[in-house]
Design an enzyme around this catalytic site. Sequence first.
Site, mmCIF file in Angstrom:
data_model
loop_
_atom_site.group_PDB
_atom_site.id
_atom_site.type_symbol
_atom_site.label_atom_id
_atom_site.label_comp_id
_atom_site.label_asym_id
_atom_site.label_seq_id
_atom_site.Cartn_x
_atom_site.Cartn_y
_atom_site.Cartn_z
ATOM 1 C CG ASP A 30 48.965 50.111 44.905
ATOM 2 O OD1 ASP A 30 49.318 49.504 44.094
ATOM 3 O OD2 ASP A 30 48.308 49.913 45.989
ATOM 4 C CG LEU A 32 50.036 51.470 49.284
ATOM 5 C CD1 LEU A 32 51.002 51.943 50.381
ATOM 6 C CD2 LEU A 32 50.975 50.386 48.731
ATOM 7 C CB ALA A 73 41.615 44.898 38.730
ATOM 8 C CB THR A 115 41.539 38.193 33.232
ATOM 9 O OG1 THR A 115 41.383 36.605 33.683
ATOM 10 C CG2 THR A 115 40.291 38.721 33.078
ATOM 11 C CE1 TYR A 139 39.497 39.973 37.750
ATOM 12 C CE2 TYR A 139 39.499 37.613 36.785
ATOM 13 C CZ TYR A 139 40.089 38.943 37.200
ATOM 14 O OH TYR A 139 41.427 39.047 36.595
ATOM 15 C CG LEU A 188 48.094 24.722 41.803
ATOM 16 C CD1 LEU A 188 47.225 24.036 43.154
ATOM 17 C CD2 LEU A 188 48.081 24.071 40.603
ATOM 18 N NE ARG A 219 42.405 27.196 35.332
ATOM 19 C CZ ARG A 219 41.442 26.084 35.142
ATOM 20 N NH1 ARG A 219 41.831 25.279 33.980
ATOM 21 N NH2 ARG A 219 40.424 26.092 35.661
#
Length: 327
Positions: A30, A32, A73, A115, A139, A188, A219
């Site tokens: 990662d 970071l 991502a 996604t 995206y 949210l 959602r």
Amino acid sequence: MVLVVGGAGYVGSHVCHALRAASEPHLVLDNLEKGHRQAVEGSPLVVGDIRDPNTVKRVLAEHMPDTVMHFAACIEVGESVRDPAKYYWNNLYGVLVLLEAMREASVERFVFSSTAAVFGEPHYVPIDENHPTCPTSPYGDTKLAVERMLRAFDVAYGIRSVALRYFNASGAQPGANIGEDHDPETHLIPRAILAALGRVPPLVVFGTDYDTPDGTCVRDYVHVSDLARAHLLALAHLRADGPSRAFNLGGGEGRSVREVIESVERVSGRKVPHSFGDRRPGDPARLVASSKLIQSELGWRPRFVDIDEIVSHAWVWHSAHPEGYRS
Ligand code: UDP
């Protein structure tokens, strides 16, 4: 051994927790930039960027993972419209570098965080895997491009993959001291909780004139620990020589913005200060997943489907860590 790229982020750190619980050897890579060192305490960490081929090649050569999981991502739809280069550079080029290094090192299993944004404006809900893919943001475009790249890399090079298309990842692993900490936080549930705690300005509800029962967007909130378990099932599937797949992953129930606010108020015992504003560009009225395919093929079942339970896990994390990992 599993290489967890981007393991110090929200979903990645929950997958690392699940890998530790399953005593599955793994290593986090990662940079970071968005991830948090504290999120992967207990898992070995190499700080490095997947866009640097030398770093990736060195890590693969030294640790010889049999599988790579990718979480590294950028994830903000609005930002991807303003700065698409950042998304193509990180989400697409970064994966290409990684896959090329995997090819060279003969690592042939890949689990990819995809996604619901690959679908764009839904033609019907619940959205199953046959639904057409037509992203409405850079995206979503980058995530779909990787899914397509993965299909081609399987055919040509034998790299098998599972793409998991998350709907709205939420909650936190109870008792694990890990949770959601994005900067900026746009989602949210954390925003509603932080507004209830007085940590951020009142929540703005983006649109009240949608074609939904109460006029606000619906959602599918899926618990991050349920997402994490799906990754372990995907790992087992690939290790058992299962074929490449793309699966939708949601809790299966649609919840409106108003219902989420009410849930935060019930769980926290506080009011969520909020006002009503305009629609946010690019927000479809309803996004709800059909997760039947992963249920039948991998035996995945969400454990946490009750919105109050999901919100209560998020509440425990945020109220104990109002500034995220800095708290
Ligand atoms: N939302 C909202 N106010 C906020 C953040 C989100 O009304 O401050 C709404 C947003 O329009 C969407 C839902 O909450 O309908 C979930 O948004 P989020 O950003 O959490 O996830 P997304 O569905 O965009 O992946």
